[in-house]
Design an enzyme around this catalytic site. Structure first.
Site, PDB file in Angstrom:
ATOM      1  N   GLN A 106       2.224  -1.993   5.946  1.00  0.00           N
ATOM      2  CA  GLN A 106       2.441  -0.587   6.285  1.00  0.00           C
ATOM      3  C   GLN A 106       2.872  -0.381   7.745  1.00  0.00           C
ATOM      4  O   GLN A 106       3.769   0.405   8.017  1.00  0.00           O
ATOM      5  CB  GLN A 106       1.192   0.209   5.957  1.00  0.00           C
ATOM      6  CG  GLN A 106       1.477   1.683   5.773  1.00  0.00           C
ATOM      7  CD  GLN A 106       0.360   2.358   5.010  1.00  0.00           C
ATOM      8  OE1 GLN A 106      -0.707   2.629   5.558  1.00  0.00           O
ATOM      9  NE2 GLN A 106       0.583   2.626   3.739  1.00  0.00           N
ATOM     10  N   PHE A 107       2.221  -1.110   8.641  1.00  0.00           N
ATOM     11  CA  PHE A 107       2.588  -1.055  10.057  1.00  0.00           C
ATOM     12  C   PHE A 107       2.393  -2.457  10.644  1.00  0.00           C
ATOM     13  O   PHE A 107       1.500  -3.201  10.208  1.00  0.00           O
ATOM     14  CB  PHE A 107       1.693  -0.071  10.827  1.00  0.00           C
ATOM     15  CG  PHE A 107       2.062   1.378  10.639  1.00  0.00           C
ATOM     16  CD1 PHE A 107       2.974   1.994  11.496  1.00  0.00           C
ATOM     17  CD2 PHE A 107       1.503   2.119   9.611  1.00  0.00           C
ATOM     18  CE1 PHE A 107       3.310   3.328  11.324  1.00  0.00           C
ATOM     19  CE2 PHE A 107       1.848   3.452   9.437  1.00  0.00           C
ATOM     20  CZ  PHE A 107       2.745   4.059  10.293  1.00  0.00           C
ATOM     21  N   ASP A 108       3.174  -2.723  11.684  1.00  0.00           N
ATOM     22  CA  ASP A 108       3.096  -3.987  12.409  1.00  0.00           C
ATOM     23  C   ASP A 108       1.681  -4.509  12.650  1.00  0.00           C
ATOM     24  O   ASP A 108       1.361  -5.663  12.399  1.00  0.00           O
ATOM     25  CB  ASP A 108       3.819  -3.835  13.761  1.00  0.00           C
ATOM     26  CG  ASP A 108       3.699  -2.411  14.319  1.00  0.00           C
ATOM     27  OD1 ASP A 108       2.580  -2.017  14.667  1.00  0.00           O
ATOM     28  OD2 ASP A 108       4.724  -1.710  14.376  1.00  0.00           O
ATOM     29  N   HIS A 130       0.029   0.785  15.604  1.00  0.00           N
ATOM     30  CA  HIS A 130       1.179   1.332  14.884  1.00  0.00           C
ATOM     31  C   HIS A 130       2.494   1.172  15.649  1.00  0.00           C
ATOM     32  O   HIS A 130       3.489   1.769  15.262  1.00  0.00           O
ATOM     33  CB  HIS A 130       0.970   2.826  14.598  1.00  0.00           C
ATOM     34  CG  HIS A 130      -0.083   3.118  13.579  1.00  0.00           C
ATOM     35  ND1 HIS A 130      -1.424   2.964  13.827  1.00  0.00           N
ATOM     36  CD2 HIS A 130      -0.005   3.560  12.293  1.00  0.00           C
ATOM     37  CE1 HIS A 130      -2.120   3.314  12.744  1.00  0.00           C
ATOM     38  NE2 HIS A 130      -1.291   3.678  11.801  1.00  0.00           N
ATOM     39  N   GLU A 185       0.837  -1.191   0.000  1.00  0.00           N
ATOM     40  CA  GLU A 185       0.000   0.000   0.000  1.00  0.00           C
ATOM     41  C   GLU A 185       0.881   1.254   0.000  1.00  0.00           C
ATOM     42  O   GLU A 185       1.741   1.395   0.869  1.00  0.00           O
ATOM     43  CB  GLU A 185      -0.907  -0.012   1.241  1.00  0.00           C
ATOM     44  CG  GLU A 185      -1.885  -1.192   1.215  1.00  0.00           C
ATOM     45  CD  GLU A 185      -2.354  -1.630   2.603  1.00  0.00           C
ATOM     46  OE1 GLU A 185      -2.086  -0.921   3.581  1.00  0.00           O
ATOM     47  OE2 GLU A 185      -2.990  -2.705   2.696  1.00  0.00           O
ATOM     48  N   LEU A 203      -6.086  -2.070  -1.109  1.00  0.00           N
ATOM     49  CA  LEU A 203      -5.888  -2.029   0.343  1.00  0.00           C
ATOM     50  C   LEU A 203      -6.342  -3.331   0.999  1.00  0.00           C
ATOM     51  O   LEU A 203      -7.465  -3.427   1.507  1.00  0.00           O
ATOM     52  CB  LEU A 203      -6.676  -0.839   0.913  1.00  0.00           C
ATOM     53  CG  LEU A 203      -6.200  -0.266   2.246  1.00  0.00           C
ATOM     54  CD1 LEU A 203      -7.006   0.962   2.608  1.00  0.00           C
ATOM     55  CD2 LEU A 203      -6.184  -1.248   3.370  1.00  0.00           C
ATOM     56  N   PHE A 232      -0.950  -4.190  11.154  1.00  0.00           N
ATOM     57  CA  PHE A 232      -1.801  -4.473   9.994  1.00  0.00           C
ATOM     58  C   PHE A 232      -1.381  -5.721   9.241  1.00  0.00           C
ATOM     59  O   PHE A 232      -1.838  -5.982   8.128  1.00  0.00           O
ATOM     60  CB  PHE A 232      -1.824  -3.266   9.048  1.00  0.00           C
ATOM     61  CG  PHE A 232      -2.231  -2.001   9.746  1.00  0.00           C
ATOM     62  CD1 PHE A 232      -3.256  -2.011  10.688  1.00  0.00           C
ATOM     63  CD2 PHE A 232      -1.593  -0.807   9.492  1.00  0.00           C
ATOM     64  CE1 PHE A 232      -3.632  -0.854  11.363  1.00  0.00           C
ATOM     65  CE2 PHE A 232      -1.961   0.355  10.161  1.00  0.00           C
ATOM     66  CZ  PHE A 232      -2.984   0.335  11.095  1.00  0.00           C
ATOM     67  N   GLU A 241      -4.263  -6.742   2.975  1.00  0.00           N
ATOM     68  CA  GLU A 241      -3.008  -7.445   3.230  1.00  0.00           C
ATOM     69  C   GLU A 241      -3.042  -8.898   2.785  1.00  0.00           C
ATOM     70  O   GLU A 241      -2.031  -9.444   2.348  1.00  0.00           O
ATOM     71  CB  GLU A 241      -2.651  -7.347   4.717  1.00  0.00           C
ATOM     72  CG  GLU A 241      -2.181  -5.960   5.162  1.00  0.00           C
ATOM     73  CD  GLU A 241      -3.287  -4.921   5.242  1.00  0.00           C
ATOM     74  OE1 GLU A 241      -4.479  -5.305   5.184  1.00  0.00           O
ATOM     75  OE2 GLU A 241      -2.984  -3.721   5.368  1.00  0.00           O
TER      76      GLU A 241
HETATM   77  C1  LIG Z   1      -5.649  -3.309   7.808  1.00  0.00           C
HETATM   78  C2  LIG Z   1      -5.035  -1.986   7.609  1.00  0.00           C
HETATM   79  N1  LIG Z   1      -4.116  -1.835   6.655  1.00  0.00           N
HETATM   80  C3  LIG Z   1      -3.505  -0.646   6.457  1.00  0.00           C
HETATM   81  C4  LIG Z   1      -3.833   0.439   7.219  1.00  0.00           C
HETATM   82  C5  LIG Z   1      -3.124   1.791   7.016  1.00  0.00           C
HETATM   83  N2  LIG Z   1      -4.058   2.775   6.514  1.00  0.00           N
HETATM   84  C6  LIG Z   1      -4.681   3.639   7.330  1.00  0.00           C
HETATM   85  S1  LIG Z   1      -5.797   4.572   6.522  1.00  0.00           S
HETATM   86  C7  LIG Z   1      -5.452   3.830   5.048  1.00  0.00           C
HETATM   87  C8  LIG Z   1      -6.189   4.253   3.820  1.00  0.00           C
HETATM   88  C9  LIG Z   1      -7.673   4.111   4.004  1.00  0.00           C
HETATM   89  O1  LIG Z   1      -8.328   4.566   2.873  1.00  0.00           O
HETATM   90  P1  LIG Z   1      -9.910   4.656   2.838  1.00  0.00           P
HETATM   91  O2  LIG Z   1     -10.502   3.364   3.202  1.00  0.00           O
HETATM   92  O3  LIG Z   1     -10.278   5.213   1.508  1.00  0.00           O
HETATM   93  O4  LIG Z   1     -10.302   5.693   3.974  1.00  0.00           O
HETATM   94  P2  LIG Z   1      -9.883   7.219   4.116  1.00  0.00           P
HETATM   95  O5  LIG Z   1      -8.619   7.245   4.912  1.00  0.00           O
HETATM   96  O6  LIG Z   1      -9.729   7.779   2.766  1.00  0.00           O
HETATM   97  O7  LIG Z   1     -10.987   7.861   4.873  1.00  0.00           O
HETATM   98  C10 LIG Z   1      -4.465   2.881   5.200  1.00  0.00           C
HETATM   99  C11 LIG Z   1      -3.886   2.089   4.107  1.00  0.00           C
HETATM  100  C12 LIG Z   1      -4.808   0.239   8.222  1.00  0.00           C
HETATM  101  N3  LIG Z   1      -5.184   1.230   9.035  1.00  0.00           N
HETATM  102  N4  LIG Z   1      -5.386  -0.967   8.386  1.00  0.00           N
END
Ligand SMILES: Cc1ncc(C[n+]2csc(CCOP(=O)(O)OP(=O)(O)O)c2C)c(N)n1
Ligand SMILES: Cc1ncc(C[n+]2csc(CCOP(=O)(O)OP(=O)(O)O)c2C)c(N)n1
Ligand SMILES: [Mg+2]
Ligand SMILES: [Mg+2]
Lengths: 338, 384, 338, 384
Positions: free
Chosen positions: C95-97, C142, C42, C71, C99, C73
């Protein structure tokens, strides 16, 4: 109770039950006692589960309380979280040990943490039942022992029963626990039988281990399917004039090691036995804690008799992977040879 | 070779934007709609002023939080700038007994649910992981693991079903659940499983997707090649796209979907087409991956400006209203600032609280170990 | 190589790099050396990852080799399996532990087992990069240290670098390994710098630990972000006239404990330090093995200085959760007080 | 209360079966089809006899394996009885360079890919976990974790794309990937993620769902309330339902979808509507959850009988053909029996092989520990 649960009323208080039937009876009792208790999972309804642990429950409690879910473990756990937040007490069945991993994220990041995250406001009284372990000649993913993955996770409680009586009480105790409990069922002991009084009180609280054989020469700590193996080893050792203290750990997180410490202070030797791979298995934690607590009493390092650090192997060679009577005794020999 | 990932049959998603439900144009013109107008016919000028107030105040909370982060008072903040209409429209469509499951960005929904603005800050300041009581406001804790909450919402809705709290016709009893998530989240297995569970169980849940065009740096095309609302059709329930910057349209479509849920007619998917006008979070730098022109384009569609234009054009407000709101807004922000700074740091040993309802002795021993260790410094002059 | 990678040609052989830049340089080298190497995850493309570890790679190697994935994993790991089966060498970024868990099923049931299941016919040279650990004031999920979940899984290799030089070499070594490697990056040390020669040879093979401080009074074994902390502790101890052997484990599965055994045979005391929760953390395995191997040399049980058995706490209290210089020294004191 | 899970708008899935592609009726009548006929116009009578042979022999392998399980030679077997046409139709649509990712039930696909029948038995006998070389037959190992292989297939297809092995027009180069899975599997997150990855990347993969109506004891309604092929539309690629008991139709639609993939036109979903005529596996007892009448209904649609009827009616075979095939079939079964019994048990220390390509010393030490332990018995009379 009501006419939805006719079976239990007729049932004699004392019965000779297998582990399967004991868990079934325990689930039934729990559902009778609390109509918030739900059973959910793949094939738990009409079929009664692939091992028939939930046999008859849908018939008696209806499809709203015994739910055949879509085929997805994350969905099972994730919706159980929502149901629990609504006040239900879901008992989720994972069909086999190796299939818990698609639900692992929900278990580790959601179930284990919700109470903590919410500052204690939310509770998730969810039970996750997992038939586990090998020795049944099954194909891959059907014989694993993933308990350490859960015991390493703060916020979860992890238990394993080893016999029908414990199975009956421990499932009920798990269901009334307000914390999430991962409940490991020793599938190769599913058909072991015991006669006991269903109306008695449980002998022990859920999170307590139990000395199941008294001895003086060495201590053996184990749980789940290996309890029987270790008892057999103790019997064999007795014939050789050696007496073993055998402890059924029963609870893997938290561990209840007080009885182990006491025993080791007497015997000076400890063998930990489990089916799971050795590295970072439950035995590792037991070894570390016992060494911390009983450093001056130990006359030998704690010996780990376990599965090897390989994937669970094909069935035709599983007997060599799994600890058996001889390997337990060999472990005892090694402990005594220090 | 270069992999051609364009969908031959469907082309670029942006080029084929489907019709979206819109009741208020960016210029503040009311667009009549045969069906959706009926869903908001009870909405008075007073109500619209109320919605405007929600939009303005929630944006003010958001901008203040961004400022607090800049000042070092918060570790992080996820701004909802630009998404106020989607959140207020859906948030105000909820009845008290309804239940919302947010991501980490639903600050305006929280506002609508009556969660104190200060309570939102704890997580981002690092003093707690959610300080409000979801049982009080029926607003669940923020969920950071993308998509996880959609299954919780679905399970909760299954519980509502089991409680007989749908389809009774009692407006104070029938209950809907709403699950918020982003465009990026639609790619997660969990969200798809939630769709399946909800449809198979006909659960009273509304899936409310704020398609803000971005998942951090990834544009919508990395998650889908067709408009997201269509996903629902593949699972067998209704899906539609609404102008996510139009608070009236968001209110109308949310009311419809929530009522369907309350009536026992099952789940729906709403794709609120909007735009994340700020950075993903305060640690993000969107200039690395998107064009300023894009932002300009969306500024013209600002969810607040159009309501203001509508109110002014229709002579539904006077200057006093705006002045009062300004004052209220500044007071809110001031209070938030003060309250934020006053948020106490947790006690070290508090980390052992609430790990379990019934904490095991082994954990209590660790707590004592920490306490003793900390005491050992107290006895000395200070840490060595 | 070709004109798709102009940056590297101009780069001087010796450079002062942060951990982030060192991993970036290592990835770049690997991609230059083998056009089967892919980077996926990601935000790894245009953004260069949320920590900029993959900065500039998509620009130079194109969107086919540096893939911004949807998005999810499980999708990242699962498609990486397919790509690996086709002959590619995917480097996946989580991206982070916190996740990694949605991808855990693919890692544990597929990635870890494919070589075994196929009787050695299939290989999955996949690297899973995970920025891990706390101390950066982040929100929940995180700051976690999930390494033991992987080290308990046969079939995976697990490593953690602690400094720029190791970061640079270990990522390249992981990528050339034919086994799947979970590569833990100490995110709070991302901006530590070191000057080193990018064209030299790596000092050590991937799966080896390293003595980073020589001492005689006690041994400290650690890895990742805690190496710096332990070195500081060693310096502080030196001022107090105590000398500590500090070992950077570097490889968590397999563990390379020979240097630890040797050290403990001299010092008789071992403190293991990590951020992860104590129960069944890596320190537990180290403790068990060292006790097995050095039973007669140990003058104290192995002391585990670790995070506590709670979920990772809110940032404002993380300093109390995480081991620091003082807690390490306290652990040494405890070891010496036996 | 009783939860009403029926989808009000859509009703019971069985009641609204959509059109399915069918070219051969259960009675063996050829149904003309404007489009799909063109896709099999090269198919000669000889080819149909070949397909018939595939169906018969693969069924024979299957029934022999069931028998071997009964005799204790196998620990388990997952019968594909009733699903032969879906598997042979799709399997024969593959070109040598194409690549298949099966579940645990694709015995007839394995047959089409040239995997030796005996090789399928190892997993079920418990002597290995997959004994064929996927690189030889482009037939991947069986996957038991539901849905996991759909992501592998999609990733593999992304690799094919990167190799430039699509859209070149070279029939020996352009490569498609096919992922097999069941109706139950469609509920798994992984399968949905595979749909998303494939569509976003326009990957050359065909999703071939054998909807055999059951996931162990759970009927289709527990997984979906709309026909499964429609899922694809929500993700933005074509999906269709084919008569899964019609080998010609399965061949035609698979050819179409595979060629789309090879041409670089991206993924498709095929829902082969069929029926699991046997138990889920040899340990299952389907009488606990389904009606005998159902089975009778589907027996009339048997995939083999209709081809036989077609061949006989069209005078495309003589008795000799059937007699020869019977003999071949019995020989195959006999060889399988013999080969199964001859499959050697693995050596105990073999469990340490192939855990890693480069095994660490710690693992080799465990191997030595086991070897030594086993030797200690050899030295004695036997185990104590
Ligand atoms: C399982 C997981 N993977 C990765 C992340 C890191 N992360 C946080 S927000 C995000 C993007 C989310 O996009 P969206 O669903 O469109 O929501 P928005 O932030 O645009 O409101 C990511 C990849 C996470 N929080 N959880
Ligand atoms: C992740 C996972 N969960 C559960 C199982 C147990 N299981 C094996 S087959 C099966 C049903 C599969 O149904 P379907 O996808 O329709 O395929 P079919 O068996 O009908 O061919 C289940 C639940 C599994 N193998 N994997
Ligand atoms: Mg977004
Ligand atoms: Mg099926």
């Amino acid at each position: 109770m009501t006419d939805t649960t006719p079976a239990s009323a007729e049932k004699p208080a004392s019965a000779r039950l297998t582990v399967v039937k004991a868990i079934n009876a325990g689930l039934r009792r729990s559902m009778e006692n609390d109509d918030k208790v739900l059973v959910m999972g793949e094939d738990v309804g009409k079929l009664g589960g692939v091992f028939r642990v939930t046999d008859g429950l849908q018939k008696d409690f209806g499809e709203d309380r015994v739910i055949d879910t879509p085929l997805a473990e994350s969905g099972i756990i994730g919706t159980a979280v929502g149901l629990a937040l609504r006040g239900y007490r879901p008992v989720c069945e994972i069909q086999f040990d190796g299939f818990v991993f698609p639900g692992y994220d929900q278990i580790v990041t959601q179930v284990a943490k919700m109470h903590f995250r919410s500052g204690g406001r939310l509770r998730l009284p969810i039970v996750i039942r997992i038939p586990y372990g090998g020795g049944i000649g099954a194909v891959e993913h059907h014989s694993e022992s993933p308990e350490a993955y859960f015991a390493h996770t703060p916020g979860l409680k992890v238990v394993s029963c080893s016999n029908p009586v414990d199975a009956y009480w421990m499932i009920q105790q798990s269901i009334t626990t307000d914390d999430p409990v991962v409940f490991f069922e020793p599938k190769r002991r599913y058909y072991e039988k015991a006669e006991f009084d269903l109306d008695a009180e449980p002998e022990l609280p859920l999170h307590s281990s139990r000395v199941v054989n008294q001895g003086t020469d060495a201590t053996v700590a184990t749980y789940g399917p290996m309890v029987k193996t270790c008892m057999e080893a103790a019997a064999a050792a007795a014939e050789d004039g050696r007496s073993l203290d055998v402890i059924d750990l029963r609870t893997l997180s938290p561990l209840d090691l007080e009885p182990v410490y006491q025993s080791v202070r007497r015997t000076g030797r400890l063998v930990v036995v489990h089916e799971a791979q050795r590295t970072l298995g439950i035995g590792t934690e037991v070894a570390a804690r016992v060494t911390e607590e009983c450093f001056y009493s130990l006359e030998s390092p704690v010996i780990r008799v376990t599965g090897y650090d390989t994937p669970y192997p094909p069935a035709r060679v599983e007997d060599d992977y799994l600890p058996d009577l001889d390997r337990v005794l060999d472990g005892v020999d090694r402990a005594l040879s220090y | 070779m270069t992999v051609d990932t364009a969908a031959t049959s469907t082309g670029d998603p942006a080029a084929r934007e489907p019709e979206l439900v819109q009741l208020l144009t960016p210029e503040g013109q009311r667009v009549p709609h045969e069906y959706y107008d009926t869903l908001i016919e009870d909405i008075t000028a007073e109500d619209i002023r109320g919605l405007y107030r929600d939009l303005v105040l929630s944006r003010r909370i958001d901008s203040e939080a961004v400022a607090l982060q800049r000042q070092g008072e918060l570790g992080l903040w996820a701004s909802m700038l630009g998404q106020e209409a989607a959140q207020v429209g859906s948030g105000r469509a909820l009845r008290p007994q309804d239940h919302a499951f947010p991501t980490y960005r639903e600050h305006a929904v929280a506002w609508c649910r009556g969660v104190e603005a200060t309570q939102l800050l704890g997580l981002f300041r690092g003093v707690d992981q959610g300080s409000w009581d979801p049982r009080e406001n029926n607003f669940h804790l923020y969920t950071i693991v993308i998509g996880a909450q959609t299954l919780h919402a679905t399970g909760y809705a299954m519980g509502v079903q089991r409680d007989g709290a749908i389809g009774t016709g009692d407006p104070e009893r029938d209950t809907a659940v709403i699950a918020y998530f982003g465009d990026g989240a639609t790619s997660q297995g969990d969200v798809n499983e939630a769709f399946i569970w909800a449809s198979v169980n006909n659960a009273p849940v509304v899936f409310f997707c704020q398609n803000n065009q971005w998942a951090i740096s990834e544009p919508l095309e990395r998650q889908t090649r067709v408009p997201l609302y269509r996903r629902a059709h593949g699972f067998g329930f209704p899906g539609l796209r609404v102008d996510g910057n139009d608070v009236l349209a968001c209110l109308a479509v949310s009311r419809e979907a929530l009522q369907r849920a309350r009536d026992g007619e099952g789940p729906s998917l709403i794709e609120a087409f909007t735009y994340r006008m700020g950075a993903h979070t305060t640690t993000d730098d969107p200039t690395r991956y998107r064009l300023a022109a894009d932002l300009e384009h969306w500024r013209l569609k600002d969810p607040i400006e159009r309501v203001k234009a509508y109110l002014v054009r229709g002579d539904l407000v006077d200057q006093q209203f705006f002045d009062d709101l300004d004052a209220e807004s500044e007071e809110l922000a001031g209070n938030l600032r003060t309250a934020c700074r006053a948020l106490p740091d947790p006690e070290p040993t508090s980390i052992f609280e609430h790990v379990y309802v019934e904490p095991p002795p082994t954990l209590l021993a660790q707590r004592d170990e920490m306490a003793q260790y900390l005491d050992s410094f107290a006895e000395q002059e200070g840490p060595r």
